[in-house]
Design a protein around this motif. Structure first.
Motif, short mmCIF file in Angstrom:
data_model
loop_
_atom_site.label_atom_id
_atom_site.label_comp_id
_atom_site.label_asym_id
_atom_site.label_seq_id
_atom_site.Cartn_x
_atom_site.Cartn_y
_atom_site.Cartn_z
N TYR A 344 64.19 -31.96 -57.98
CA TYR A 344 63.93 -32.29 -59.38
C TYR A 344 64.96 -31.77 -60.37
O TYR A 344 65.05 -32.30 -61.49
CB TYR A 344 62.54 -31.79 -59.76
N ASP A 345 65.70 -30.75 -60.02
CA ASP A 345 66.75 -30.26 -60.91
C ASP A 345 67.77 -29.50 -60.07
O ASP A 345 67.60 -29.33 -58.87
CB ASP A 345 66.17 -29.37 -62.02
N SER A 347 68.50 -26.53 -59.76
CA SER A 347 68.11 -25.24 -59.16
C SER A 347 67.13 -25.45 -58.01
O SER A 347 66.76 -24.49 -57.32
CB SER A 347 67.48 -24.34 -60.22
N HIS A 348 66.72 -26.70 -57.80
CA HIS A 348 65.72 -27.02 -56.78
C HIS A 348 66.40 -27.19 -55.42
O HIS A 348 67.42 -27.88 -55.33
CB HIS A 348 64.98 -28.30 -57.17
N PRO A 349 65.87 -26.59 -54.35
CA PRO A 349 66.52 -26.70 -53.04
C PRO A 349 66.25 -28.01 -52.30
O PRO A 349 66.88 -28.28 -51.27
CB PRO A 349 65.91 -25.52 -52.26
N GLY A 350 65.32 -28.83 -52.83
CA GLY A 350 64.87 -30.00 -52.10
C GLY A 350 63.65 -29.65 -51.26
O GLY A 350 63.54 -28.54 -50.73
N GLU A 351 62.71 -30.56 -51.15
CA GLU A 351 61.47 -30.28 -50.43
C GLU A 351 61.66 -30.40 -48.93
O GLU A 351 62.01 -31.46 -48.41
CB GLU A 351 60.38 -31.27 -50.88
N LEU A 352 61.41 -29.31 -48.22
CA LEU A 352 61.52 -29.33 -46.77
C LEU A 352 60.40 -30.15 -46.17
O LEU A 352 60.59 -30.91 -45.22
CB LEU A 352 61.49 -27.91 -46.22
N PHE A 353 59.18 -30.02 -46.72
CA PHE A 353 58.02 -30.76 -46.24
C PHE A 353 57.52 -31.67 -47.36
O PHE A 353 57.09 -31.18 -48.41
CB PHE A 353 56.90 -29.80 -45.81
N LEU A 354 57.52 -32.95 -47.12
CA LEU A 354 57.19 -33.90 -48.16
C LEU A 354 55.76 -33.70 -48.67
O LEU A 354 55.48 -33.83 -49.85
CB LEU A 354 57.37 -35.33 -47.64
N HIS A 355 54.83 -33.39 -47.76
CA HIS A 355 53.43 -33.28 -48.14
C HIS A 355 52.91 -31.84 -48.05
O HIS A 355 51.71 -31.62 -47.84
CB HIS A 355 52.59 -34.20 -47.25
N GLY A 356 53.78 -30.89 -48.24
CA GLY A 356 53.36 -29.50 -48.21
C GLY A 356 52.34 -29.15 -49.28
O GLY A 356 51.55 -28.21 -49.11
N ARG A 357 52.32 -29.93 -50.35
CA ARG A 357 51.37 -29.68 -51.45
C ARG A 357 49.92 -29.75 -50.98
O ARG A 357 49.03 -29.14 -51.58
CB ARG A 357 51.59 -30.69 -52.56
N LEU A 358 49.68 -30.49 -49.88
CA LEU A 358 48.30 -30.66 -49.41
C LEU A 358 47.71 -29.37 -48.87
O LEU A 358 46.49 -29.25 -48.71
CB LEU A 358 48.25 -31.76 -48.35
N TRP A 359 48.57 -28.39 -48.58
CA TRP A 359 48.08 -27.13 -48.02
C TRP A 359 47.83 -26.08 -49.09
O TRP A 359 47.32 -25.00 -48.79
CB TRP A 359 49.08 -26.61 -46.99
N GLN A 360 48.20 -26.39 -50.33
CA GLN A 360 47.87 -25.45 -51.40
C GLN A 360 46.38 -25.56 -51.72
O GLN A 360 45.74 -26.59 -51.50
CB GLN A 360 48.71 -25.77 -52.64
N ARG A 361 45.81 -24.46 -52.21
CA ARG A 361 44.38 -24.43 -52.54
C ARG A 361 44.18 -24.14 -54.02
O ARG A 361 44.51 -23.04 -54.46
CB ARG A 361 43.67 -23.38 -51.67
N PRO A 362 43.67 -25.07 -54.77
CA PRO A 362 43.38 -26.44 -54.35
C PRO A 362 44.67 -27.24 -54.17
O PRO A 362 45.72 -26.87 -54.67
CB PRO A 362 42.53 -26.99 -55.49
N ALA A 363 44.56 -28.36 -53.44
CA ALA A 363 45.73 -29.21 -53.21
C ALA A 363 46.29 -29.70 -54.54
O ALA A 363 45.54 -29.99 -55.47
CB ALA A 363 45.35 -30.38 -52.32
N VAL A 364 47.61 -29.78 -54.61
CA VAL A 364 48.28 -30.22 -55.83
C VAL A 364 48.43 -31.74 -55.80
O VAL A 364 48.83 -32.31 -54.78
CB VAL A 364 49.66 -29.55 -55.96
N GLY A 365 48.11 -32.39 -56.91
CA GLY A 365 48.30 -33.83 -56.98
C GLY A 365 47.15 -34.60 -56.35
O GLY A 365 46.11 -34.04 -55.99
N PRO A 366 47.33 -35.90 -56.17
CA PRO A 366 46.24 -36.73 -55.64
C PRO A 366 45.92 -36.38 -54.19
O PRO A 366 46.80 -35.97 -53.42
CB PRO A 366 46.80 -38.15 -55.76
N ARG A 367 44.66 -36.54 -53.84
CA ARG A 367 44.25 -36.33 -52.45
C ARG A 367 44.79 -37.45 -51.56
O ARG A 367 44.98 -38.59 -52.00
CB ARG A 367 42.72 -36.27 -52.36
N ALA A 368 45.02 -37.11 -50.30
CA ALA A 368 45.44 -38.10 -49.32
C ALA A 368 44.22 -38.86 -48.82
O ALA A 368 43.26 -38.24 -48.35
CB ALA A 368 46.16 -37.42 -48.16
N GLN A 369 44.26 -40.17 -48.90
CA GLN A 369 43.07 -40.97 -48.64
C GLN A 369 43.04 -41.51 -47.22
O GLN A 369 44.03 -42.06 -46.73
CB GLN A 369 43.01 -42.13 -49.62
#
Length: 518
Positions: A344-345, A347-369
């Motif tokens: 995104y900018d 200073s950002h290293p780039g996302e190693l895991f595209l869907h890593g957000r799903l493991w945050q509690r609570p998950a960030v962004g829309p749920r995977a359907q």
């Protein structure tokens, strides 16, 4: 994958043919062509029935689990064995092994996507990853193995009928507006046609001119007789390519282009979303020009003067319009050897895991359907007149319609032949090397027979690499997936008839003959 196997990883291969990959596998599941969803749903049902689903992940990061659970309930192991041809115990073994694994990946190629229900096939695999939590973590995930370099990059840059660069939907007014401001041009606020849709539009009389860049649709599209008729009926056809393809031979104008991987500057994106620099190594041959120069000159002739931007200038425009590429300057790509989007900018290293957000509690962004998908067999039905299932694929030494690979020799290369199981050879009274007529409901070709023990009875195999020998796509059906536009190359119903021997003098140097349907 082989490195993983040698270090102790388990490999399960699901494929109608016992491919070279299958020979390395712990287990090969030789399913019937077109039964992928039935298999995936049965695996899911067994995981749920055994209490092996990742309930914590499902509750934290997903939605629509209950409708999905109800939908897979009828897919018992016994039902799946009947539909897929894979023994119930083997399906159970795969289900338990995948669910219990600490890390697991699902990898697939065109065997999943070249069907009339291609998107549903992929959704069935996504469901399994969500069910077990094998997504968004190191060593786990979903991996569509691409068929050619920079397929990912083409999609990223907007080579899709409904997306602008960065996968921004063309029908989203806010997203479209920033492109219109940058380009000083009103973008049509509706999705375009995918390739199959273009051919349908040609047939309706709604599509009259076509500009082809780096593609050979005359020979790569299913139901080749139809494709040829429609392409020849265009009012204007332009082909821009590094080689004169059979499609180019039909064109009103041919624009010789430079080879992007060695004769131009730019970027390339791999299947793991890694954007890397491409550097010019040599000049193109006389008369061939950089794609950017061709397109810029064409724009000027059409009344839009873009100047002559460099590859880096165009990339910086992409970075300004696509948030997922914003931090990928040429300098950073050089310094880091490539960066994975989203970035995104600077200073950002780039996302190693595209869907890593799903493991945050609570998950960030829309749920995977979860998606409810049902088994839907191939459109081209087997019957007494067409009792054999033909599937198509590639050989290690060749690519697609052979435009790039047939111009050099390979010690691995053999003439194209219809491959059959030894059991089918005995059933139909055929001999290795014998010439036969292969017919589908669309057309016929002639080819010699080769027996292959990797094929089960009732299954035949051809490639589309050697069009001057065997025009395989004269046989394939153009039944297409409504969501992706992909044709069902993998599931054609055929029959095989013997061909009477012709005098040797007439056969010498002859090409395989293309015949009309009986």
């Amino acid at each position: 994958m082989l490195k993983g196997v040698r270090r102790g990883a388990k490999l399960y291969v699901v494929d109608p043919r016992r491919t070279s990959s299958a020979r390395w596998a712990d287990v090969w599941l030789g399913l019937d062509v077109g039964s992928d969803i039935a298999l995936a749903n049965a695996i899911a049902r067994e995981i749920i029935a055994s209490g092996l689903e990742n309930r914590a992940f499902i509750e934290n990061a997903t939605s629509a689990f209950e409708p999905y659970r109800e939908a897979v309930e009828p897919y018992t192991l016994e039902y799946a064995e009947k539909v897929t041809g894979v023994p119930a115990d083997v399906i159970r073994q795969l289900a338990h092994s995948y669910a219990r694994a600490d890390r697991a990946q699902l990898c697939w190629t065109l065997g999943i996507t070249e069907h009339h229900n291609a998107v549903d096939n992929v959704l069935a695999l996504i469901n399994l990853a969500l069910l077990t939590g094998h997504v968004g973590r190191y060593g786990s995930g979903l991996n569509p193995l691409r068929g050619q370099n920079n397929v990912q990059g083409g999609g990223d840059m907007g080579a899709l009928p409904d997306r602008l660069p960065g996968f921004q939907h063309v029908e989203n007014e806010a997203l479209r507006a920033k492109f219109e401001k940058e380009w000083n041009f009103k973008i049509p606020p509706k999705s375009g046609w995918h390739l199959s849709g273009m051919f349908d539009a040609m047939e309706r009389g709604d599509f009259h001119a076509l500009y082809v860049i780096g593609e050979n649709p005359l020979q790569s599209e299913a139901d080749q007789l139809r494709s040829e008729r429609l392409l020849k009926g265009l009012e204007f056809l332009v082909v821009q390519d590094i080689l004169l393809t059979p499609t180019g031979e039909l064109a009103h104008v041919v624009l010789p282009a430079a080879a992007g991987w060695c004769e131009t500057e730019g970027t390339v994106t791999s299947s793991e979303r890694r954007v890397q620099r491409v550097r010019k190594a040599l000049d193109p041959p006389p008369g061939a020009r950089n794609d950017l120069d061709i397109l810029s000159d064409l724009a000027r002739y059409l009344g839009r003067d873009w100047g002559h931007p460099t590859a880096e200038q165009i990339w910086n425009e992409v970075r300004g319009l696509s948030p997922m590429h914003a931090g990928m300057s040429y300098a950073r790509l050089e310094a880091l050897g490539g960066i994975q989007w989203p970035c995104y900018d600077e200073s950002h290293p780039g996302e190693l895991f595209l869907h890593g957000r799903l493991w945050q509690r609570p998950a960030v962004g829309p749920r995977a359907q979860f998606s409810v998908v049902e088994h839907d067999p191939p459109v081209d039905v087997l019957d007494e007149d067409y009792p054999i299932r033909l599937t198509t694929g590639r050989r290690l030494d060749s690519f697609n319609t052979g435009v790039q690979t047939s111009r050099y020799s390979s010690p691995m290369r053999e003439r194209e032949r219809i491959e059959l199981s030894p059991e089918d050879g005995e059933r139909y009274g055929l001999m290795a090397g014998e010439r036969v007529r292969v017919s589908s409901r669309r057309g016929s070709i002639e080819a010699n027979v080769r027996f292959d023990t990797s094929l089960r009875p009732g299954l035949a195999f051809l490639t589309i690499h050697f069009q001057d020998q065997v025009a395989t796509n004269r046989l394939t059906i153009d039944a297409t997936d409504p969501k992706s536009g992909t044709a069902e190359f993998k599931a054609t119903a055929i029959r095989i008839d013997k061909v009477k021997a012709r005098p040797a003098a007439k056969m010498a140097g002859a090409r395989e003959q293309v015949l009309p349907t009986r």
